[in-house]
Design a protein around this motif. Structure first.
Motif, PDB file in Angstrom:
ATOM      1  N   UNK A  53       0.871  -3.701   0.579  1.00 44.69           N
ATOM      2  CA  UNK A  53       1.569  -3.848   1.950  1.00 44.69           C
ATOM      3  C   UNK A  53      -0.629  -4.520   2.782  1.00 44.69           C
ATOM      4  N   UNK A  54      -0.156  -5.866   3.599  1.00 45.39           N
ATOM      5  CA  UNK A  54      -0.977  -6.569   3.968  1.00 45.39           C
ATOM      6  C   UNK A  54      -2.250  -6.289   4.036  1.00 45.39           C
ATOM      7  N   UNK A  55      -1.947  -5.720   5.700  1.00 46.75           N
ATOM      8  CA  UNK A  55      -3.381  -4.999   5.485  1.00 46.75           C
ATOM      9  C   UNK A  55      -4.238  -4.446   4.647  1.00 46.75           C
ATOM     10  N   UNK A  56      -3.719  -3.241   3.825  1.00 45.34           N
ATOM     11  CA  UNK A  56      -4.129  -2.487   2.518  1.00 45.34           C
ATOM     12  C   UNK A  56      -5.343  -2.657   2.081  1.00 45.34           C
ATOM     13  N   UNK A  57      -4.335  -4.340   1.696  1.00 46.58           N
ATOM     14  CA  UNK A  57      -4.710  -4.995   0.883  1.00 46.58           C
ATOM     15  C   UNK A  57      -6.337  -5.858   1.129  1.00 46.58           C
ATOM     16  N   UNK A  58      -6.427  -5.194   2.319  1.00 45.71           N
ATOM     17  CA  UNK A  58      -7.703  -6.068   3.347  1.00 45.71           C
ATOM     18  C   UNK A  58      -8.966  -5.644   2.754  1.00 45.71           C
ATOM     19  N   UNK A 107       3.082  -5.322  10.786  1.00 42.17           N
ATOM     20  CA  UNK A 107       3.290  -6.532  11.976  1.00 42.17           C
ATOM     21  C   UNK A 107       3.583  -7.113  13.065  1.00 42.17           C
ATOM     22  N   UNK A 108       4.370  -6.219  14.155  1.00 40.77           N
ATOM     23  CA  UNK A 108       5.288  -5.993  15.040  1.00 40.77           C
ATOM     24  C   UNK A 108       3.975  -5.313  15.674  1.00 40.77           C
ATOM     25  N   UNK A 109       3.560  -4.601  15.339  1.00 42.16           N
ATOM     26  CA  UNK A 109       2.774  -4.240  16.206  1.00 42.16           C
ATOM     27  C   UNK A 109       1.559  -4.495  17.105  1.00 42.16           C
ATOM     28  N   UNK A 110       0.484  -5.477  16.087  1.00 44.48           N
ATOM     29  CA  UNK A 110      -0.195  -6.098  15.774  1.00 44.48           C
ATOM     30  C   UNK A 110       0.160  -7.853  16.867  1.00 44.48           C
TER      31      UNK A 110
END
Length: 317
Positions: A53-58, A107-110
């Protein structure tokens, strides 16, 4: 200004011709696992975002290799739901689908926080328009270098917003806003996805896609550059498969079959890719040992990012 430029970059990228196979570009563009290019020769950021997932990858990008491997080992245990010591295709596919759904929600929450200015739990078209374009609306984009692109973006956003707004009240609920941001995930938005795809590729404005536009969307040869074999394959696919009625063009129905085929599953493709690249004994499943031996394909770290940065700086030079 920063937000508008960011949106412009996304729009321009969507219509730019990139040297990647169409199956990777257009079909994945509608419901992909990462915004990154899927090119393992230039790093594994796509795989990281698909797997985590995008955020966890960060968060993994901030870890040392040792910390990254330790966390990956714990994830492997979670993926192995039948506890047989192997990660099957089905288990990896299920995991990636789970991460994909989480990415959409995150993504929607952001974006929700950016646009729900009055914090009433809804986003009106005027809220979205003013937040994204408001600074330039009165001036008709006079201070923007590429005015046509921004006007096109505004028109396209409004059409998409109205299509997502099923009750037509000019206000998007969270579900409707999700449809606005991720139209490929909703059946009632798929005609719009097809329409936007045709608009991106159809350079002469005749409402359909010919072979030159189809190939031009994927490949722009430099002077004297030989056409890669995969482009020849795509030419064959256009004539033999894409152009079902053999009239020399792709109409909306044929584009829909191409970019939104029911059998395409990006999580499935990524699971197959990861297993193919790491299954050293070719038994069609992977062990924790095989995964950890290829840990940098699944997750990142400070070291892998440093290496990618060096590569990027070298290419820029």
């Amino acid at each position: 200004m920063k937000l508008l430029r960011s949106l412009a970059s996304i729009c321009l990228l969507a219509v730019a011709a990139l040297s990647v196979p169409t199956q990777e570009k257009r079909v994945h563009h509608q419901s992909d696992l990462s915004d990154r290019a899927h090119d393992d020769s230039h790093g594994f950021q796509y795989d990281h975002e698909a797997f985590l997932g995008k955020e966890e990858a960060k968060t993994f990008d901030q870890l040392t290799p040792e910390e990254s491997k330790d966390k990956l080992a714990m994830i492997v245990v979670r993926i192995d739901t039948d506890k047989d010591g192997y990660i099957s295709h089905a288990e990896l596919h299920h995991w990636i689908k789970h991460r994909q759904r989480r990415y959409i929600e995150e993504n929607v929450n952001k974006h929700w926080k950016d646009y729900d200015k009055n914090q009433d739990g809804k986003i009106g078209w005027e809220e979205y328009k003013n937040t994204t374009y408001g600074f330039y609306l009165d001036e008709e984009f006079d201070d923007v270098e590429d005015k046509a692109t921004y006007r096109f973006m505004l028109t396209r956003d409004e059409r998409r917003f109205k299509t997502a707004d099923r009750d037509g009240d000019g206000i998007a609920t969270r579900e409707e806003f999700t449809a606005f941001l991720h139209p490929e995930e909703f059946d009632h938005m798929k005609d719009l996805v097809v329409q936007e795809t045709v608009e991106d590729i159809d350079k002469n404005g005749d409402g359909k896609i010919d072979i030159n536009e189809y190939i031009g969307d994927m490949f722009s040869p430099e002077s004297g550059e030989r056409e890669p074999d995969w482009v020849q394959t795509e030419r064959k696919h256009f004539h033999e498969f894409r152009d079902a009625n053999k009239d020399g063009y792709l109409d909306n129905a044929e584009v829909a079959h191409w970019v939104l085929p029911g059998e395409v599953d990006h999580a499935d493709n990524e699971a197959k890719h990861l297993i193919h690249e790491t299954d050293t004994d070719k038994d069609q499943k992977i062990t924790k040992k095989e995964i950890l031996a290829n840990w940098n394909m699944f997750v990142g770290s400070q070291v892998t990012n440093y290496g990618e940065d060096l590569t990027k700086r070298h290419e820029e030079l």
